[in-house]
Scaffold this active site. Sequence first.
Site, PDB file in Angstrom:
ATOM      1  N   HIS A   1      28.664  41.969 -30.982  1.00 16.40           N
ATOM      2  CA  HIS A   1      29.641  42.424 -29.999  1.00 16.40           C
ATOM      3  C   HIS A   1      28.878  42.963 -28.795  1.00 16.40           C
ATOM      4  O   HIS A   1      27.759  43.469 -28.926  1.00 16.40           O
ATOM      5  CB  HIS A   1      30.496  43.531 -30.628  1.00 16.40           C
ATOM      6  CG  HIS A   1      31.647  43.983 -29.805  1.00 16.40           C
ATOM      7  ND1 HIS A   1      31.495  44.826 -28.720  1.00 16.40           N
ATOM      8  CD2 HIS A   1      32.981  43.738 -29.901  1.00 16.40           C
ATOM      9  CE1 HIS A   1      32.674  45.070 -28.190  1.00 16.40           C
ATOM     10  NE2 HIS A   1      33.601  44.433 -28.886  1.00 16.40           N
TER      11      HIS A   1
ATOM     12  N   ASP B   1      26.188  48.081 -36.897  1.00 15.68           N
ATOM     13  CA  ASP B   1      27.512  48.134 -36.292  1.00 15.68           C
ATOM     14  C   ASP B   1      28.504  47.776 -37.390  1.00 15.68           C
ATOM     15  O   ASP B   1      28.643  46.619 -37.777  1.00 15.68           O
ATOM     16  CB  ASP B   1      27.579  47.130 -35.136  1.00 15.68           C
ATOM     17  CG  ASP B   1      28.966  47.002 -34.530  1.00 15.68           C
ATOM     18  OD1 ASP B   1      29.925  47.589 -35.076  1.00 15.68           O
ATOM     19  OD2 ASP B   1      29.104  46.297 -33.507  1.00 15.68           O
TER      20      ASP B   1
ATOM     21  N   GLN C   1      33.641  46.111 -37.956  1.00 18.44           N
ATOM     22  CA  GLN C   1      34.471  45.116 -38.634  1.00 18.44           C
ATOM     23  C   GLN C   1      34.319  45.143 -40.148  1.00 18.44           C
ATOM     24  O   GLN C   1      34.999  44.390 -40.856  1.00 18.44           O
ATOM     25  CB  GLN C   1      34.133  43.714 -38.108  1.00 18.44           C
ATOM     26  CG  GLN C   1      34.463  43.508 -36.654  1.00 18.44           C
ATOM     27  CD  GLN C   1      35.946  43.683 -36.355  1.00 18.44           C
ATOM     28  OE1 GLN C   1      36.798  43.387 -37.179  1.00 18.44           O
ATOM     29  NE2 GLN C   1      36.260  44.176 -35.160  1.00 18.44           N
TER      30      GLN C   1
ATOM     31  N   LYS D   1      39.737  50.948 -36.389  1.00 15.15           N
ATOM     32  CA  LYS D   1      39.506  49.725 -37.164  1.00 15.15           C
ATOM     33  C   LYS D   1      39.778  49.939 -38.644  1.00 15.15           C
ATOM     34  O   LYS D   1      39.799  48.978 -39.413  1.00 15.15           O
ATOM     35  CB  LYS D   1      38.059  49.259 -36.986  1.00 15.15           C
ATOM     36  CG  LYS D   1      37.605  49.051 -35.552  1.00 15.15           C
ATOM     37  CD  LYS D   1      38.175  47.808 -34.920  1.00 15.15           C
ATOM     38  CE  LYS D   1      37.479  47.534 -33.580  1.00 15.15           C
ATOM     39  NZ  LYS D   1      37.977  46.329 -32.917  1.00 15.15           N
TER      40      LYS D   1
ATOM     41  N   CYS E   1      34.428  39.567 -26.739  1.00 12.50           N
ATOM     42  CA  CYS E   1      33.268  40.408 -26.391  1.00 12.50           C
ATOM     43  C   CYS E   1      32.014  39.932 -27.124  1.00 12.50           C
ATOM     44  O   CYS E   1      31.222  40.743 -27.611  1.00 12.50           O
ATOM     45  CB  CYS E   1      33.549  41.880 -26.715  1.00 12.50           C
ATOM     46  SG  CYS E   1      34.837  42.614 -25.708  1.00 12.50           S
TER      47      CYS E   1
END
Length: 420
Positions: free
Chosen positions: A139, A215, A218, A241, A378
């Site tokens: 991302h 990260d 997700q 999220k 993104c």
Amino acid sequence: MTMTQEMEPTSSTIFTEDELNAHQAFRHAFPFFRNNAELTYLDNAATTQKPQGMIDAIADYYANYNANVHRASHQVADKSTRAYEKAREDVRHFINAPSSKEIIWTKGTTESINLVAQSLAFSRYFRQGDEILVSALEHHANFVSWQQLCKKLKLKLVIAPVNAQGIDLNACLALINNKTKLVAISHVSNVLGSIQPINAIINKARLHKALTLVDGAQAIAHLPVDVQKLDCDFYAFSAHKVYGPTGLGVLYGKSEILNALTPYQYGGEMVSNVSTDDACFSELPHKFEAGTPNIADVIGLGATLNFIQAQDKTALALYEKKLYLALYQGLASIPGVKLQGSEKGTSAISFTVCDWHVQDIAELLSQMGFAVRVGTHCAQPLMQVLDTEKGTIRVSLCAYNTYAEIQALINALQSLEDFV
């Protein structure tokens, strides 16, 4: 009824009774679906819906004990502070961090990553010529942050190659060497839905004494996250999220590293003593939390995580895995659909359809009551690798979605020729 119709799979033939019961109890907790009965929401990678308990917790804070946290001696502030810090402990438990002092509140995954980048720069961790490794599927928050830091500090940005399934592990591991100072990798791709081999990457980085940042935006709602097992130095995710409120993020960092870093934002709360000549910073975690925090949403996240912990998480995980497989196989059965990712992924699937412009498909689906995401998500470097500069249609699931919704989407896509 024909033999073919009799043999078509249904919810009762795909999912066990425990999985269906867990799903139904879970979905019932989200008022969004009662208030939007005509909408099929399949944009969960962008943001998830919110359980009633979270909404109630935020309203309760504002209605009954709204006060700033820490330092005040009155009862309302004490109640607010205790609820606020309990939520930090809830996050610690949720990701199995060793200490709640290692949980830093931010505005989201993006600010968490930028906090690490800028604090490392302020602390002079990097030297000219050092290397930072990212992948081409990141991302923009986990790509541009390091790209611009490399330009500013004259570092080398090394980009691990990817394919339609995710990171090329062998190629990635070969790029980690004694010049590598930091590796920043997504746990799950926000485009492909593919689970990245972060364990192997973290282990290789550890051999070369490089820091690791994951990260987890997700992954946090779909995979069990144990930062101690991962042994990553930093893990970042956004509350919204994982069924929590918007405008709130979490940064986990190992205490020995956080203690050594210089904060990049200054103000109240993050200092313990100030003179006209200098300032002493507070201990963790407040050292990195300048100013009045997002108290209400922190309390809301705590309520959300307590709600999740009370669910049958094993049954929900199995339900979601089967739902994802049904979606993947359904899309793969449609002539002209080109899938990105694999059936071993989680939550998100991206695709294009023949010569259709992705925006046209998204608009038609919207008219039919489907909420999906369209564009480059993104992740433009990944789109260049996939040779789809106009982007993809992304469908993303959560455990509250239904098999009927998936079948309806497949049927809608199969009927696209009616709109030509």
